[in-house]
Design a protein around this motif. Structure first.
Motif, PDB file in Angstrom:
ATOM      1  N   ARG A  25       7.144  -1.719   2.315  1.00  0.00           N
ATOM      2  CA  ARG A  25       7.880  -2.433   1.261  1.00  0.00           C
ATOM      3  C   ARG A  25       8.230  -3.868   1.653  1.00  0.00           C
ATOM      4  N   LEU A  26       8.055  -4.205   2.911  1.00  0.00           N
ATOM      5  CA  LEU A  26       8.399  -5.530   3.398  1.00  0.00           C
ATOM      6  C   LEU A  26       7.383  -6.554   2.905  1.00  0.00           C
ATOM      7  N   PHE A  27       7.825  -7.601   2.264  1.00  0.00           N
ATOM      8  CA  PHE A  27       7.003  -8.690   1.727  1.00  0.00           C
ATOM      9  C   PHE A  27       6.009  -8.221   0.665  1.00  0.00           C
ATOM     10  N   ALA A  28       6.308  -7.150  -0.041  1.00  0.00           N
ATOM     11  CA  ALA A  28       5.425  -6.639  -1.088  1.00  0.00           C
ATOM     12  C   ALA A  28       5.906  -7.128  -2.454  1.00  0.00           C
ATOM     13  N   ASP A  29       4.962  -7.319  -3.375  1.00  0.00           N
ATOM     14  CA  ASP A  29       5.301  -7.652  -4.751  1.00  0.00           C
ATOM     15  C   ASP A  29       5.762  -6.375  -5.450  1.00  0.00           C
ATOM     16  N   GLY A  53       1.228  -2.678 -14.863  1.00  0.00           N
ATOM     17  CA  GLY A  53       2.470  -2.943 -14.147  1.00  0.00           C
ATOM     18  C   GLY A  53       3.107  -4.226 -14.640  1.00  0.00           C
ATOM     19  N   TYR A  54       4.430  -4.240 -14.677  1.00  0.00           N
ATOM     20  CA  TYR A  54       5.208  -5.395 -15.120  1.00  0.00           C
ATOM     21  C   TYR A  54       6.098  -5.853 -13.974  1.00  0.00           C
ATOM     22  N   ILE A  63      -2.974  -1.996 -12.712  1.00  0.00           N
ATOM     23  CA  ILE A  63      -2.758  -1.475 -11.366  1.00  0.00           C
ATOM     24  C   ILE A  63      -3.336  -0.059 -11.297  1.00  0.00           C
ATOM     25  N   THR A  64      -4.020   0.224 -10.211  1.00  0.00           N
ATOM     26  CA  THR A  64      -4.521   1.568  -9.933  1.00  0.00           C
ATOM     27  C   THR A  64      -3.889   2.028  -8.625  1.00  0.00           C
ATOM     28  N   PHE A  65      -3.332   3.240  -8.637  1.00  0.00           N
ATOM     29  CA  PHE A  65      -2.736   3.765  -7.411  1.00  0.00           C
ATOM     30  C   PHE A  65      -2.951   5.264  -7.337  1.00  0.00           C
ATOM     31  N   GLU A  66      -2.798   5.799  -6.136  1.00  0.00           N
ATOM     32  CA  GLU A  66      -2.961   7.220  -5.890  1.00  0.00           C
ATOM     33  C   GLU A  66      -1.641   7.829  -5.444  1.00  0.00           C
ATOM     34  N   ALA A  67      -1.441   9.088  -5.816  1.00  0.00           N
ATOM     35  CA  ALA A  67      -0.251   9.830  -5.411  1.00  0.00           C
ATOM     36  C   ALA A  67      -0.686  11.190  -4.874  1.00  0.00           C
ATOM     37  N   PRO A  68      -0.009  11.689  -3.848  1.00  0.00           N
ATOM     38  CA  PRO A  68      -0.400  12.991  -3.298  1.00  0.00           C
ATOM     39  C   PRO A  68      -0.054  14.166  -4.209  1.00  0.00           C
ATOM     40  N   THR A  69       0.896  13.963  -5.118  1.00  0.00           N
ATOM     41  CA  THR A  69       1.276  15.003  -6.067  1.00  0.00           C
ATOM     42  C   THR A  69       1.166  14.458  -7.480  1.00  0.00           C
ATOM     43  N   LYS A  82       0.784  -4.866  -2.133  1.00  0.00           N
ATOM     44  CA  LYS A  82       0.427  -5.891  -1.152  1.00  0.00           C
ATOM     45  C   LYS A  82      -1.018  -6.297  -1.379  1.00  0.00           C
ATOM     46  N   ASP A  83      -1.340  -7.511  -1.055  1.00  0.00           N
ATOM     47  CA  ASP A  83      -2.691  -8.058  -1.151  1.00  0.00           C
ATOM     48  C   ASP A  83      -3.250  -7.995  -2.567  1.00  0.00           C
ATOM     49  N   GLU A  84      -2.375  -8.007  -3.572  1.00  0.00           N
ATOM     50  CA  GLU A  84      -2.763  -8.013  -4.986  1.00  0.00           C
ATOM     51  C   GLU A  84      -3.582  -6.802  -5.418  1.00  0.00           C
ATOM     52  N   ARG A  85      -3.784  -5.827  -4.545  1.00  0.00           N
ATOM     53  CA  ARG A  85      -4.581  -4.657  -4.900  1.00  0.00           C
ATOM     54  C   ARG A  85      -3.975  -3.349  -4.428  1.00  0.00           C
TER      55      ARG A  85
END
Length: 116
Positions: A25-29, A53-54, A63-69, A82-85
């Motif tokens: 979470r450090l330095f993340a958008d 995402g807003y 935004i595309t993301f993965e979740a374990p559940t 982070k890194d715009e992706r």
């Protein structure tokens, strides 16, 4: 001798403090989103979500993301990107913390205004 103890104390505090800092979470958008239902696909042990995402200013981006559940449909998330992706972390947030533009554009039922 005092200088050595001072430097040693500062180094010790930095080392111990670094263990309690979440580097994901450090330095993340920060972006906010509502969990979709139709765009969820199972890929073995993870679930992939494609959403919009807003940020705090109301600007949006895909935004595309993965979740374990599997996440509950309609929940609001705070995404750390982070890194715009790369989404490095996410957390559930109450609707009161979400930007108003997200609430306005992501409502499931259209708002009807009665005519006089």
């Amino acid at each position: 001798m005092k200088r050595a103890w001072t430097i040693g104390g500062v180094v010790l505090v930095l080392i111990l403090g670094w263990q309690f800092i979440d580097t994901d979470r450090l330095f993340a958008d920060v972006y906010y989103t509502k969990v979709p239902s139709a765009n969820t696909t199972d890929q073995g042990k993870t679930h992939t979500y494609d959403t919009i995402g807003y940020d705090e200013d109301g600007k949006k981006r895909p935004i595309t993301f993965e979740a374990p559940t599997r996440l509950a449909e309609g929940d609001f998330l705070k995404l750390y990107v982070k890194d715009e992706r790369t989404v490095t972390a996410y957390e559930l947030v109450p609707e009161s913390e979400v930007p108003t533009r997200l609430k306005d554009e992501q409502t499931e039922q259209p708002v009807s205004i009665p005519l006089p």
